[in-house]
Design an enzyme around this catalytic site. Structure first.
Site, short mmCIF file in Angstrom:
data_model
loop_
_atom_site.label_atom_id
_atom_site.label_comp_id
_atom_site.label_asym_id
_atom_site.label_seq_id
_atom_site.Cartn_x
_atom_site.Cartn_y
_atom_site.Cartn_z
N LYS A 254 0.86 -1.19 0.00
CA LYS A 254 0.00 0.00 0.00
C LYS A 254 0.89 1.23 0.00
O LYS A 254 1.73 1.40 0.89
CB LYS A 254 -0.91 0.00 1.24
CG LYS A 254 -1.67 1.32 1.45
CD LYS A 254 -2.64 1.26 2.61
CE LYS A 254 -3.23 2.65 2.91
NZ LYS A 254 -4.18 2.65 4.04
N ASP A 259 -2.70 10.25 3.32
CA ASP A 259 -4.10 9.85 3.48
C ASP A 259 -4.82 10.89 4.34
O ASP A 259 -4.74 10.85 5.57
CB ASP A 259 -4.15 8.46 4.14
CG ASP A 259 -5.58 7.97 4.35
OD1 ASP A 259 -6.51 8.58 3.79
OD2 ASP A 259 -5.75 6.94 5.05
N LYS A 266 -10.21 12.80 7.88
CA LYS A 266 -9.70 12.33 9.18
C LYS A 266 -9.66 13.49 10.18
O LYS A 266 -9.48 14.64 9.76
CB LYS A 266 -8.26 11.83 9.02
CG LYS A 266 -8.12 10.45 8.46
CD LYS A 266 -6.67 10.00 8.48
CE LYS A 266 -6.54 8.63 7.86
NZ LYS A 266 -7.31 7.57 8.53
N ASP A 277 1.64 6.38 5.38
CA ASP A 277 0.66 5.46 4.80
C ASP A 277 1.17 4.78 3.52
O ASP A 277 0.45 3.99 2.91
CB ASP A 277 -0.66 6.21 4.54
CG ASP A 277 -1.88 5.34 4.75
OD1 ASP A 277 -1.76 4.31 5.46
OD2 ASP A 277 -2.96 5.66 4.20
N ASP A 336 -12.18 7.01 3.39
CA ASP A 336 -10.99 6.79 4.21
C ASP A 336 -10.54 5.31 4.19
O ASP A 336 -9.45 4.98 4.65
CB ASP A 336 -11.25 7.26 5.65
CG ASP A 336 -9.95 7.47 6.43
OD1 ASP A 336 -8.88 7.45 5.80
OD2 ASP A 336 -10.04 7.65 7.66
N GLU A 338 -9.36 3.62 1.81
CA GLU A 338 -8.85 3.72 0.44
C GLU A 338 -7.76 2.69 0.14
O GLU A 338 -7.58 2.30 -1.01
CB GLU A 338 -8.34 5.13 0.18
CG GLU A 338 -6.91 5.44 0.68
CD GLU A 338 -6.73 5.27 2.20
OE1 GLU A 338 -7.71 5.44 2.93
OE2 GLU A 338 -5.61 4.95 2.64
N ARG A 340 -7.48 -0.48 0.72
CA ARG A 340 -7.99 -1.73 0.15
C ARG A 340 -8.37 -1.56 -1.32
O ARG A 340 -8.38 -2.52 -2.09
CB ARG A 340 -9.15 -2.25 1.00
CG ARG A 340 -10.35 -1.35 1.08
CD ARG A 340 -11.25 -1.67 2.26
NE ARG A 340 -10.70 -1.17 3.53
CZ ARG A 340 -11.30 -1.33 4.71
NH1 ARG A 340 -12.46 -1.97 4.81
NH2 ARG A 340 -10.74 -0.86 5.80
N1 BES Z 1 -4.35 4.64 6.73
C1 BES Z 1 -5.47 4.35 7.51
C2 BES Z 1 -5.19 3.35 8.65
C3 BES Z 1 -4.21 3.77 9.72
C4 BES Z 1 -4.66 4.24 10.93
C5 BES Z 1 -2.85 3.61 9.54
C6 BES Z 1 -3.76 4.59 11.93
C7 BES Z 1 -1.94 3.98 10.53
C8 BES Z 1 -2.40 4.45 11.74
C9 BES Z 1 -6.59 3.76 6.65
O1 BES Z 1 -6.62 4.20 5.34
C10 BES Z 1 -7.90 4.11 7.28
O2 BES Z 1 -8.13 5.27 7.45
N2 BES Z 1 -8.71 3.12 7.61
C11 BES Z 1 -9.97 3.35 8.22
C12 BES Z 1 -10.98 2.39 7.61
C13 BES Z 1 -12.40 2.62 8.05
C14 BES Z 1 -12.90 3.95 7.51
C15 BES Z 1 -13.26 1.50 7.55
C16 BES Z 1 -9.83 3.09 9.73
O3 BES Z 1 -9.19 2.12 10.11
O4 BES Z 1 -10.35 3.89 10.49
ZN ZN Z 2 -7.71 6.00 5.05
ZN ZN Z 3 -4.77 4.80 4.53
#
Ligand code: BES
Ligand code: ZN
Ligand code: ZN
Length: 491
Positions: A254, A259, A266, A277, A336, A338, A340
């Site tokens: 990834k 992000d 966020k 990220d 968010d 993204e 996947r």
């Molecule tokens: N990049 C983030 C995940 C992340 C969080 C990485 C903290 C490092 C530290 C990812 O893209 C994300 O935001 N995931 C969301 C998914 C949700 C909206 C289903 C999450 O985990 O909150």
């Molecule tokens: Zn995200």
């Molecule tokens: Zn992310």
């Protein structure tokens, strides 16, 4: 840091370093009788007080670092040795010890490796953005290896290659997002491919991605002024090798250079960390660089899925539906989630280039951070053999993985009313994300997914990492390629 590996002590080093690992690393040959007595009393003092685990004393008129690497602190003995070497190197720099002799003739290979790791980690310093660059004091380590000299030289060479890759990953991850956007990551990858014999590179830009239907990249990347890219690096170490593996390991990373969360923005507090990220892509790039340099006899490819998740007037809208590379349609429920989406392209491409084994790495979910924290990465696999290999390889280099379930009960939650799938599922966020990825894993392909959201970036000083990128995963991947190219006899 400089390293000289010698059979016998040169006598030129300004200081000694003595490691005590349940006394298994011996050094008595270098000490006078009087000094041995002194050492004995220091050892007692370290065991029962008042001495600390790391002391700097004079023995026989020679400045000597005493490193107690025997105490258990709930971490593995090897990791403890790494920590001890890291602290020694920090102290040696602070004391400005120009040269230090370390007596390791009795160390096992693994112990020697762990000590080298610790010394290398202490040498890492990311000050690219400081107005005054802080140069680490250069210490020369004389490793006294006795008759192990040729083994140790080979180990030190390999470790140097591996640590160069770890440093590469850390530097890329620590660089801020406005300086390392997808096109800039591509430039870095091109340079690495150019200077690494046997490493080839293929780059797809926005136009090409659109043309070939890699719509995960297009969907995530279109809101940014920085275009998305997919980079495939390939290395074939089987040509001309005597014993070769039939496997083709494809690493998918990834690579969100930033992000913001997109329109599902966020909160500000958790945003700066999102410079990391792209850790999965950086780890994939670094690992394949080392694998090619080490000339491991196996086929390996690395796919870096690069995009910036930004807000713009072309950003993907919640509710939008796109058709992924493998034909499945996806509704973007949350912009968010993204990672996947770009990985759906990476996994499909891995199948198209003939992967037998896929390992993806992604800072994928906040849920993973909450479940396992910063010390352990979550790990999912559809193949027990690959799963076990990953865990064992991780253990060998002190990178911890915890096996998580691909719980079918939660798969239904990924179904959408209009599209085949949506990009959010149950509250078991890390599992739902892994189940989503599984929808894009090519048939009959062994696959492991590493959620490195917690382990890739340290938000405070931790073990042998300062604030910032840890390089987590690089060594496990190199070890995995090594293991797959030369499977153990029992396998
Ligand atoms: N990049 C983030 C995940 C992340 C969080 C990485 C903290 C490092 C530290 C990812 O893209 C994300 O935001 N995931 C969301 C998914 C949700 C909206 C289903 C999450 O985990 O909150
Ligand atoms: Zn995200
Ligand atoms: Zn992310």
């Amino acid at each position: 840091m400089k390293l000289n590996i010698v059979t016998k002590e040169s006598g030129k080093a300004g200081a000694y370093a003595l490691f005590f690992v349940k006394k298994s690393i011996q050094f008595s040959t270098i000490l006078s009788e009087n000094a041995e007595k002194q050492v004995e009393s220091v050892l007692n003092g370290m065991e029962n007080g008042p001495f600390e685990d790391l002391e700097f004393l004079e023995i026989d008129g020679k400045p000597t670092f005493f490193v107690d690497a025997a105490k258990e602190r709930g971490i593995s003995a090897l990791d403890h040795l790494r920590m001890a070497a890291y602290r020694l190197a920090q102290k040696a720099m602070k004391k400005q010890a120009a040269s230090v002799s370390i007596f390791l003739a009795d160390a096992a290979d693994e112990q020697f490796k762990a000590i080298l790791h610790g010394l290398h980690y202490a040498d890492y310093n990311f000050d690219a953005y400081k107005s005054k660059q802080k140069q680490n004091f250069q210490v020369t380590y004389e490793i006294v290896a006795g008759d192990r000299i040729s083994d140790f030289k080979k180990i030190a060479e390999d470790v140097a290659i591996e640590q160069k890759a770890v440093t590469l990953a850390k530097n890329l991850i620590n660089t801020c997002a406005s300086d390392l956007y997808p096109a800039e990551f591509v430039e870095n990858a091109k340079t690495i491919a150019k200077y690494t014999p046997g490493l080839n590179i293929k780059v797809r830009d926005m136009k090409q991605l659109q043309k070939e239907g890699f719509m995960g990249h297009v969907t995530v990347g279109k809101g940014s002024s920085h275009e998305p890219y997919m980079v495939t690096l390939s290395y074939d170490g089987t040509k001309g090798a005597k014993r070769t593996s039939k496997d083709h390991l494809v690493i998918v990373g990834k690579g969100l250079t930033f992000d913001t969360g997109g329109l599902c923005l966020k909160p500000p507090k958790s945003m700066p960390e999102m410079i990391s990220d792209m850790s999965g892509a950086a780890t994939a790039l670094a690992a394949i660089q080392a694998i090619a340099t080490l000339k491991l006899p196996i086929r390996v490819s690395a796919i870096c899925c690069l995009a910036e998740n930004a807000i713009g007037n072309k950003s993907v809208l919640p509710g939008d539906i796109f058709k992924a590379k493998n034909g499945k349609t996806v509704m973007v429920d949350n912009t968010d989630a993204e990672g996947r989406l770009v990985l759906s392209d990476g996994l499909a491409e891995a199948g198209l280039i003939g992967a037998t084994h896929i390992v993806d790495l992604a800072t994928l979910t906040g849920a993973m951070v909450r479940a396992l924290g910063y010390a352990v990465a979550g790990f999912f696999s559809n193949d027990d053999d690959l799963g076990l290999k990953v865990i064992n390889c991780g253990e060998a280099c002190c990178e911890k993985f915890w096996s998580m379930p691909l719980e079918e009960e939660y798969a239904d939650a990924l179904k959408d009313k209009f599209a085949d799938l949506k990009n959010t599922g149950t509250d078991a966020g890390a599992i739902s994300a892994a189940l989503f990825l599984q929808e894009f894993v090519p048939e009959d392909t062994a696959w492991a997914h590493m959620d490195i959201a917690g382990t890739a970036f340290a938000t405070k000083k931790w073990k042998y990492t300062e604030y910032g990128a840890t390089g987590f995963g690089v060594q496990t991947l190199i070890e995995l390629a090594r293991e797959m190219s030369a499977p153990s006899e029992e396998a």
